[in-house]
Design an enzyme around this catalytic site. Structure first.
Site, short mmCIF file in Angstrom:
data_model
loop_
_atom_site.label_atom_id
_atom_site.label_comp_id
_atom_site.label_asym_id
_atom_site.label_seq_id
_atom_site.Cartn_x
_atom_site.Cartn_y
_atom_site.Cartn_z
N TYR A 143 0.82 -1.22 0.00
CA TYR A 143 0.00 0.00 0.00
C TYR A 143 0.86 1.27 0.00
CZ TYR A 143 -3.97 -3.05 1.13
OH TYR A 143 -4.92 -4.03 1.10
N LYS A 194 3.53 -15.34 1.53
CA LYS A 194 3.53 -16.18 0.32
C LYS A 194 4.98 -16.40 -0.10
CE LYS A 194 0.45 -16.87 -2.48
NZ LYS A 194 -0.16 -18.16 -2.86
N ASP A 227 -2.89 -17.97 1.24
CA ASP A 227 -4.09 -18.57 0.65
C ASP A 227 -4.59 -19.72 1.51
OD1 ASP A 227 -1.69 -19.76 -0.06
OD2 ASP A 227 -2.36 -20.44 -2.01
N ASP A 251 -5.07 -7.17 5.80
CA ASP A 251 -6.31 -6.46 5.46
C ASP A 251 -7.42 -7.48 5.19
OD1 ASP A 251 -8.04 -4.48 4.75
OD2 ASP A 251 -6.94 -3.80 2.98
N ASP A 255 -10.51 -9.10 7.99
CA ASP A 255 -11.93 -8.97 7.68
C ASP A 255 -12.61 -10.33 7.62
OD1 ASP A 255 -11.91 -6.25 7.67
OD2 ASP A 255 -12.50 -6.00 5.58
#
Ligand code: NAD
Length: 370
Positions: A143, A194, A227, A251, A255
């Site tokens: 970001y 990852k 994942d 992020d 959620d």
């Protein structure tokens, strides 16, 4: 008598002032019943600050935030301010707080209260008793990474670039927060990246492992690809204690974890900065929800997310674990007793207003404190 704890309260917009009123009630109760003394200042942020000062946060309020031991924020924003220029938007106030305070670790607990276990979209046996903590790196990663942007190419097509970038100090400091937290909870950290396809993931894994081996060998550490973590969170979330991950994966995973609990009105959060020379850590506590303009001013808001954020503040900024437990246990008991604000209403339960819920919490704290 313990020293005063400097607390800056920024209620913000919409339901912010309503839910923060219930925190005030709990603070009053604690000062009367627990001999805890808080030096409370209150300020404006978001649209409320813009209306008075023409800016979503003044330099003076910012200075107070930097001096406080903890900042407690309601929420900012609403349709009234939607058309303001970007720099004046209410959200800029919150972003400036996060940036200037360098709040690099975002803590998002996902706790399922027994009384609300059937509010989740997942099967009750999967989430009953869930208590996990997601630690998300908040100031680095894709970001913020450079280069970034959209460019026109000679052949008339366009190309967009964002850069995932992490340095060793950025990884190490958030890993330390996760290990320290785990030490106060279930003593297990799962680090998520990852590493199979991203170099930043390889570095993340190596650095977290190093911090573990040199400083926190007593905490159980595992590594997982992001994942797989997303799948495991909905398959068997109770396998986790503390998850630590980067900004982007955090992020999404926080959620996902939030939705395991089923209700926005119940979710607290904390964002922590570095420890300074005097041992003080800048910190901001806020509910996950927004300003809920659709119910603002109607006494319908659920104050529990903000009260639970205050409990986190007591635990992580003031080392007042017993008092934090008191608020959390009171919330559990009030829900077990059948009181519900509109957002968590269930058949056969008693629907109550924001202030009745707050009163019930201090009433329960009365009983618990004896
Ligand atoms: P929201 O979280 O404000 O509301 C989403 C839905 O959940 C609404 O139906 C609302 O009534 C309900 N809800 C939220 N909190 C509740 C509570 N405590 N009790 C009962 N019901 C609750 O999200 P939104 O509608 O997308 O955004 C509204 C405004 O809030 C926007 O201006 C947005 O920018 C702002 N916002 C601010 C923050 C923040 O300050 N951290 C976060 C998210 C959204």
């Amino acid at each position: 008598m313990p020293a005063n704890k400097r607390l800056l309260i920024l209620p913000g917009d919409g339901i912010g002032p309503e839910v923060m009123g219930e925190v005030r009630r709990v603070i009053d109760w604690m000062e009367k019943r627990r001999a805890a003394t808080f030096d409370v200042k209150e300020g404006l942020v978001g649209g409320a600050a813009y209306d008075v000062h023409g800016t979503p946060i003044t330099d003076e309020t910012m200075a107070q935030a930097m001096e406080a031991d903890a900042v407690l924020l309601g929420a900012v924003g609403g349709p009234k301010w939607d058309d303001l220029p970007f720099a004046d938007k209410p959200e800029r106030g919150l972003l400036r707080l996060r940036k200037d305070m360098d709040l690099f670790a975002n803590l998002r607990p996902a706790v399922v209260f027994d009384a609300l276990a059937d509010a989740s979209t997942l099967k009750e046996e999967v989430i009953r008793g869930l208590d996990i903590m997601i630690v998300r790196e908040l100031t680095g990663g894709i970001y913020f990474g450079e280069p970034r942007g959209i460019e026109d190419l000679p052949d008339g097509t366009r190309r967009a670039v964002n850069t995932q970038v992490y340095t060793t100090p950025e990884i190490q400091r958030v890993a330390r927060v996760a290990f320290e937290l785990a030490g106060k909870r279930g003593n297990r950290v799962c680090s998520v990246e990852k590493a199979n396809v991203m170099e930043s993931g390889v570095l993340w894994r190596e650095e977290v492992q190093k911090v573990h081996d040199t400083e926190f060998a007593g905490v159980e550490l595992s590594h997982m690809y992001a994942d797989n973590c997303a799948m495991q969170l909905v398959r068997n979330p109770k396998q986790f204690d503390v998850i630590v991950t980067d900004n982007l994966f955090g992020d999404m995973l926080s959620d996902t974890a939030a939705m395991l609990t089923g209700s926005l009105g119940m979710l607290p959060s904390a964002s922590l900065g570095a420890v300074d020379g005097s041992g003080r850590r800048l910190a901001l506590y806020e509910p996950v929800h927004g300003t809920a303009p659709d119910i603002a001013g109607k006494g319908l808001a659920n104050p529990l997310a903000t009260l639970l954020s205050f409990a986190m503040c007591l635990r992580y900024s003031f080392d007042m674990d017993e008092d934090a437990d008191l608020i959390e246990t009171a919330a559990r008991k009030v829900l077990d007793g059948g009181l519900r604000t509109a957002d968590i209403m269930q058949p056969g339960k008693a629907r109550v207003s924001t202030s009745v819920m707050g009163e019930a919490i201090t009433g329960e704290m009365d009983k618990l404190a004896g």
